[in-house]
Design an enzyme around this catalytic site. Structure first.
Site, PDB file in Angstrom:
ATOM      1  N   ARG A   1      19.581  53.271 -19.814  1.00  0.00           N
ATOM      2  CA  ARG A   1      18.837  52.534 -20.827  1.00  0.00           C
ATOM      3  C   ARG A   1      19.138  51.044 -20.762  1.00  0.00           C
ATOM      4  O   ARG A   1      18.226  50.216 -20.875  1.00  0.00           O
ATOM      5  CB  ARG A   1      19.130  53.114 -22.217  1.00  0.00           C
TER       6      ARG A   1
ATOM      7  N   MET B   1      18.509  62.040 -11.668  1.00  0.00           N
ATOM      8  CA  MET B   1      18.663  62.603 -13.004  1.00  0.00           C
ATOM      9  C   MET B   1      17.454  63.496 -13.270  1.00  0.00           C
ATOM     10  O   MET B   1      16.317  63.031 -13.262  1.00  0.00           O
ATOM     11  CB  MET B   1      18.753  61.475 -14.033  1.00  0.00           C
TER      12      MET B   1
ATOM     13  N   TYR C   1       9.886  55.153 -19.888  1.00  0.00           N
ATOM     14  CA  TYR C   1      10.904  56.068 -19.373  1.00  0.00           C
ATOM     15  C   TYR C   1      12.298  55.751 -19.914  1.00  0.00           C
ATOM     16  O   TYR C   1      12.542  54.704 -20.490  1.00  0.00           O
ATOM     17  CB  TYR C   1      10.875  56.180 -17.857  1.00  0.00           C
ATOM     18  N   GLU C   2      13.184  56.753 -19.754  1.00  0.00           N
ATOM     19  CA  GLU C   2      14.548  56.717 -20.307  1.00  0.00           C
ATOM     20  C   GLU C   2      14.542  56.566 -21.828  1.00  0.00           C
ATOM     21  O   GLU C   2      15.424  55.936 -22.416  1.00  0.00           O
ATOM     22  CB  GLU C   2      15.383  55.591 -19.669  1.00  0.00           C
ATOM     23  N   GLY C   3      13.554  57.152 -22.470  1.00  0.00           N
ATOM     24  CA  GLY C   3      13.449  57.076 -23.930  1.00  0.00           C
ATOM     25  C   GLY C   3      12.479  56.000 -24.339  1.00  0.00           C
ATOM     26  O   GLY C   3      12.730  54.815 -24.139  1.00  0.00           O
TER      27      GLY C   3
END
Length: 593
Positions: A297, A162, A430-432
């Site tokens: 997430r 990604m 990471y990932e928000g």
């Protein structure tokens, strides 16, 4: 160094009792899939996790990946382990049958993924991202792209990545600057991406990059982002990797943890432009990427559980071997018998079981949502930021407790306790970040729907309270009392949020973190209370778990209620203040002026 033992019995209990896997499989029309099969699958996965992946965890930490001439060489031993992973069919577990998958429920995949991340999180990040790429292509790819790329991604023959973040575009993806120029039946991609997990390696014959980029006439901001497949190797007429695409890793990040996972700075189009293929429609890439992001997430939240479980097992093992003090008869006292050490171990055990319950329930709701269950879809939306945010924050505390139990030995790298703590530290980032998850929960998942999903969750908790109140068990009475108090405070905080959401520009942001943590502790306590109810009903019947295990489930839920549930009230009290003093100081005053 500690060994790793997959928590098969607790995983099986949660799947059977709390998730209701047999009934779920009936709904999904999977006649041959049930809890018994799931338990066998977890046991078999546990062998690879314990015997192959876990021993490589320390190797990856000490001797991470290297890069030369734009090519990344993974840690020694990882390629052989990945080959075993693929040959045993683990990559195909939840993929659709039409493209070579086994079509098992998402929740079984989640239970198995827990083992991979516990045993070797750096390794497990690679198939985790491939699963996300598969989800994005299933949802948004053309039939041609699916035919070319899904079978090898699902089989594990190829891996996926990604590519979102750029040097000047982190959480704010409106700043994405990578360019995509139309060139006949494809596009030329130019730009640089950073923090690309497993962006390059030599374990597979191809790597499929999902890349966000802008077309020349794209609107500004997030509405002008498109999604492209950019393979490392272009495909020949037979669909096999052939010519090297204009894609390379120009450097690896030097990180605090997860050293065995190569985190790449990727360059696209240094020469003639990397060839890419549009996924879906132009300028809709961000919404497409969020299919992959939402999968990631929940997967990262699961990592919080996984690394905490590994840390707990190490602390438990050490506490039984390390002695301190003597009894009157001269026998040595293992530190597991010291009250404060027992407190820390119980906090780890209770926290892990609450996270496992939440992770599996959230995963099962995804299965229900795929069947068109709108209530499950709303619950998935509500759960996702809690799974990602609360579970990764709690992992910071639990992996730190492991170091504390080991004492001075925990601070020594050779024991491996520090690695668990270092590896876990990336999870809230990471990932928000946690802040992004918190604002998503309080904004889009609470205020936006006027609290409908939140109130539905509160109603479910009230139903559990009703069942607890009908029992004459002192332990269940304790759970009822603690959970009722927590729900009362959480309800008041939720009502305050809905009433005051528009009062000042910073109101939601001020209290979003405390709201997230409040919801995490509340949901975890509710699911453990449900587990205790179910365990109490099984103790009078024949059961596959044994009375000692079931009694332990109840006792662990009680510890959680006494130790963690009061945090609901604490966070709720903070929400009710509005934290208006957050911006009481000017920037100059913050600097001490």
């Amino acid at each position: 160094m500690s060994t790793y033992t997959p928590p098969v019995k607790d995983a099986s209990f949660v799947l059977d009792q709390l998730v209701g896997l047999d009934q779920l499989c009936e709904t999904l029309q999977l006649d041959e899939v049930n809890t018994e099969l799931a338990t066998v699958i977890i046991e078999e996965a546990g062998k690879l996790a314990s015997d192959v992946l876990a021993p490589l965890n320390r190797v990856g930490d000490e001797k991470g990946a290297t890069v030369a001439d734009g090519q990344v060489q993974e840690t020694a031993g990882f390629a052989d382990a990945y080959q075993q992973f693929v040959e045993n069919g683990w990559a195909t577990l939840t993929g659709p049958e039409a493209f070579g998958g086994q079509n098992l429920p998402n929740v079984i995949g989640t239970a198995v993924n827990e083992l991979w991340h516990s045993s070797n999180m750096s390794f497990a990040l690679c198939p985790m991202l491939s699963q996300g790429a598969v989800e994005a292509l299933i949802a948004h790819g053309s039939d041609e792209l699916k035919a070319h790329y899904l079978p090898p991604l699902i089989s594990g023959e190829w891996t996926g990545t990604m590519n979102l973040t750029e040097p000047n575009a982190g959480s704010d993806l409106a700043a994405v600057a990578a360019k995509a120029t139309p060139a006949g039946d494809h596009y030329k991609i130019n730009g640089q991406k950073i923090f690309i997990t497993w962006g390059d390696h030599q374990m597979t014959s191809n790597i499929v990059h999902l890349v966000l980029a802008r077309l020349p006439d794209a609107p500004a901001g997030v509405k002008g982002i498109s999604l492209f497949i950019v393979p490392k190797y272009l495909l020949d007429d037979q669909g096999q990797p052939a010519e090297l695409n204009d894609v390379s890793c120009i450097s690896l990040e030097h990180k605090m943890g997860i050293h065995g996972s190569p985190t790449c700075v990727m360059s696209f189009g240094d020469n003639d432009g990397a060839i890419g293929y549009l996924v879906g429609e132009e300028n809709k890439g961000l919404s497409y990427m969020f299919t992959m992001m939402n999968h990631a997430r929940q997967a990262v939240g699961l990592q919080g559980l996984s690394i905490s479980e590994r840390a707990y097992q190490q602390a438990l093992e050490y506490s039984q071997e390390r002695t301190q003090g003597s009894r009157k008869d001269g026998s040595k006292i293992a530190i597991i018998d010291h009250p404060d050490v027992r407190r820390m171990l119980m906090a780890m055990k209770a926290g892990n079981e609450a996270m496992r319950a939440l992770a599996y329930r959230a995963a099962a709701d995804i299965d229900h949502a795929h069947q068109g269950d709108q209530a499950a879809h709303a619950r998935v939306d509500l759960y996702t930021p809690i799974v990602k945010g609360w579970m990764t924050e709690l992992a910071q505390e639990l992996t730190s407790l492991n170091i504390q139990v080991l004492g001075g030995m925990g601070f020594i790298e050779e024991t491996g306790a520090a690695q668990h703590y270092r590896d876990a530290r990336i999870l809230p980032i990471y990932e928000g970040t946690t802040g992004i998850q918190a604002f998503d929960l309080i904004g889009r998942k609470t205020v936006y729907d006027k609290g409908a999903a939140l109130k539905a969750l509160h109603a479910d908790i009230n139903n559990t309270l009703t069942q607890l109140s009908a029992s004459d068990s002192p332990q269940l009475a304790l759970l009822h009392s603690k959970l009722k108090t927590a729900l009362t405070h959480a309800t008041a905080a939720g009502e305050w949020i809905l009433e005051n959401s528009a009062s000042t520009p910073h109101t939601l942001g001020n209290v979003s973190f405390d709201n997230l943590m409040m919801m995490g502790y509340l949901t975890g306590g509710w699911l453990l209370a449900q587990s205790a109810l179910l365990a109490s009903q099984l103790t009078t019947q024949d059961n596959p778990y044994g009375d000692a295990f079931l009694q332990g489930k109840i006792a662990t839920a009680c510890f959680y209620a006494e130790y963690f549930l009061p945090r609901v009230s604490q966070h709720a009290d903070t929400v009710l203040t509005g934290l208006s003093s957050t911006f009481a100081l000017t920037t100059e005053q913050m600097q001490g002026a």
